[in-house]
Design an enzyme around this catalytic site. Structure first.
Site, PDB file in Angstrom:
ATOM      1  N   HIS A 136       1.039  -1.104   0.174  1.00  0.00           N
ATOM      2  CA  HIS A 136       0.185  -0.051   0.044  1.00  0.00           C
ATOM      3  C   HIS A 136       0.823   1.267   0.054  1.00  0.00           C
ATOM      4  O   HIS A 136       2.022   1.127   0.453  1.00  0.00           O
ATOM      5  CB  HIS A 136      -0.858   0.143   1.077  1.00  0.00           C
ATOM      6  CG  HIS A 136      -2.008   1.009   1.170  1.00  0.00           C
ATOM      7  ND1 HIS A 136      -1.488   2.201   1.583  1.00  0.00           N
ATOM      8  CD2 HIS A 136      -2.974   1.216   1.192  1.00  0.00           C
ATOM      9  CE1 HIS A 136      -2.549   3.007   1.700  1.00  0.00           C
ATOM     10  NE2 HIS A 136      -3.550   2.449   1.111  1.00  0.00           N
TER      11      HIS A 136
ATOM     12  N   ASP B  14     -10.986   1.719  -1.451  1.00  0.00           N
ATOM     13  CA  ASP B  14     -10.039   2.532  -0.833  1.00  0.00           C
ATOM     14  C   ASP B  14     -10.870   3.360   0.296  1.00  0.00           C
ATOM     15  O   ASP B  14     -10.647   4.587   0.522  1.00  0.00           O
ATOM     16  CB  ASP B  14      -9.433   3.631  -1.537  1.00  0.00           C
ATOM     17  CG  ASP B  14      -8.120   3.982  -0.928  1.00  0.00           C
ATOM     18  OD1 ASP B  14      -7.793   3.712   0.190  1.00  0.00           O
ATOM     19  OD2 ASP B  14      -7.322   4.862  -1.582  1.00  0.00           O
TER      20      ASP B  14
HETATM   21 MN    MN Z   1      -5.731   3.177   0.462  1.00  0.00          MN
END
Ligand code: MN
Length: 380
Positions: A218, A340
């Site tokens: 990430h 997200d």
């Molecule tokens: Mn993210």
């Protein structure tokens, strides 16, 4: 020529696939097409497993609060300073990160999202000293396992670990995968400016491959304060541009260092449609051959590792053109759904996915099929 019902249905499902009709207005419903609002909100057709969904634990937020009071400039710390002291009307990020069973599930239901694959929000534990980091990762993994056990159809989880202590990280990976039965791993790119291609971190890949654990890399901000300062005047650090430079660089470092020749079964997940890699495949291969004069030490071309070892997600990239391109460049088997949350909108993301102009078999894989296999998630 008259069209039979079967051909009509097939024809309209192709139109749905091609994004011509709203997904909710397919087949029989086509005759009584709904309002414009309904047409813009495709009804759920697929099991949606969203794979880059952030959470926080209060102890992690407290650690950020402690280091945020220190007066040094660091883009990740500045990001957290903003989270902790939001401007008026900013989205309630910290509240949404700390919540698991309340508002989050409501928002999932509203968007028609079946499951969040949860991960500790960026930069995870990677800014803390190694003992604090390792203890926090263990605590976060325990909490994660608890909520997954309580809501097995709504949540799965990626375990955290502290790269600051590679031996302890390897033990935590084994515990998280085999005792807590978590679904894979997350790392927020560099740790103190170092990347996982450094051999001192390879016990992490040994532990991950032993447990068949995919590692989600990430984004976080780039480590070099100079590069950050250079771009601060135009605000290009963070998710607008800096994140993909940082994370794409991490992925490229793993490839050229030969990590996947040593660990050929290791799967790496990249968000944001692959952090730019799918777009660059031709040039990466071309320049790799040119720079190594045809004598590169890798067993394969860089692009082959991208296709064999990487899976990319749609997180934060609700763009059908890019989705279609990535499916063509990498194969639809290498693309999975993500939102997200809470940094991007769930309803918009789910609508983007449900109305994607792709064949049905690809939609089944992208929305849940590949994620079930990759992350050991029970089929619904
Ligand atoms: Mn993210």
């Amino acid at each position: 020529m008259r069209m039979g019902r079967r051909e009509f249905l097939e024809g309209s499902s192709k139109l749905v696939s091609a994004g011509v009709l709203a997904a909710g207005a397919g087949a029989g419903a086509a005759a009584s097409a709904g309002s414009a609002a309904e047409a813009q909100t495709p009804k759920r057709k697929y099991r949606l497993i969203a794979t880059e969904e952030a959470f926080a634990i209060p102890e992690q937020v407290d650690e950020f609060r402690k280091i945020a009071s220190i007066a040094y400039t660091n883009p990740d710390l500045d990001m957290w300073r903003n989270f902790l002291n939001p401007v008026p009307n900013a989205p309630p990020l910290v509240r949404r990160l700390l919540d698991l069973e309340g508002e989050r599930i409501q928002i999932m239901d509203e968007a028609g999202v079946d499951m969040h694959l949860l991960s500790l929000t960026s930069p995870g534990v990677q800014m803390f000293d190694k003992d604090t980091a390792a203890s926090l990762a263990t605590l976060a993994n325990d909490r994660l396992a608890e909520v997954v056990k309580k809501h097995p159809t709504r949540f799965a989880g990626l375990a955290s670990f502290a790269p600051q202590d590679p031996a302890r990280a390897a033990k935590e990976i084994d515990r998280a995968m085999n005792q807590l039965k978590l679904n894979g791993l997350i790392v927020n790119s560099h740790t103190n400016g170092e990347y996982l291609d450094d051999r001192k971190y390879w016990p992490i890949f040994e532990a991950a491959t032993a447990s068949n654990a995919a590692i989600y890399i990430h984004p976080r901000n780039m480590p070099d304060p100079c590069s950050f300062m250079t771009h601060a005047d135009v605000n290009l650090a963070g998710a607008i541009w800096g994140f993909q430079m940082e994370t794409g660089l991490h992925a490229m470092r793993l490839i050229v260092a030969g990590v996947f020749d040593q660990f050929p079964s290791q799967k790496i997940i990249l968000g944001h449609m692959g952090e730019g890699l799918p777009y660059w495949l031709y040039r990466i291969d071309y320049m790799y051959k040119q720079f190594t004069h045809g004598h590169g030490k890798l067993k394969k071309l860089p692009s082959e590792y991208v296709k064999d070892n990487f899976v990319i997600t749609t997180s934060g990239m609700n763009d059908h053109k890019v989705l279609k391109y990535c499916c063509e460049a990498l194969g639809a088997d290498n693309v999975i759904y993500a939102i997200d949350y809470p940094y991007q909108e769930s309803v918009e993301s789910a609508n983007f996915m449900n109305s994607a102009p792709l064949p049905e078999e690809d939609m089944e894989k992208i929305t849940h099929g590949t994620s079930e296999k990759l992350f050991h998630i029970s089929p619904a």
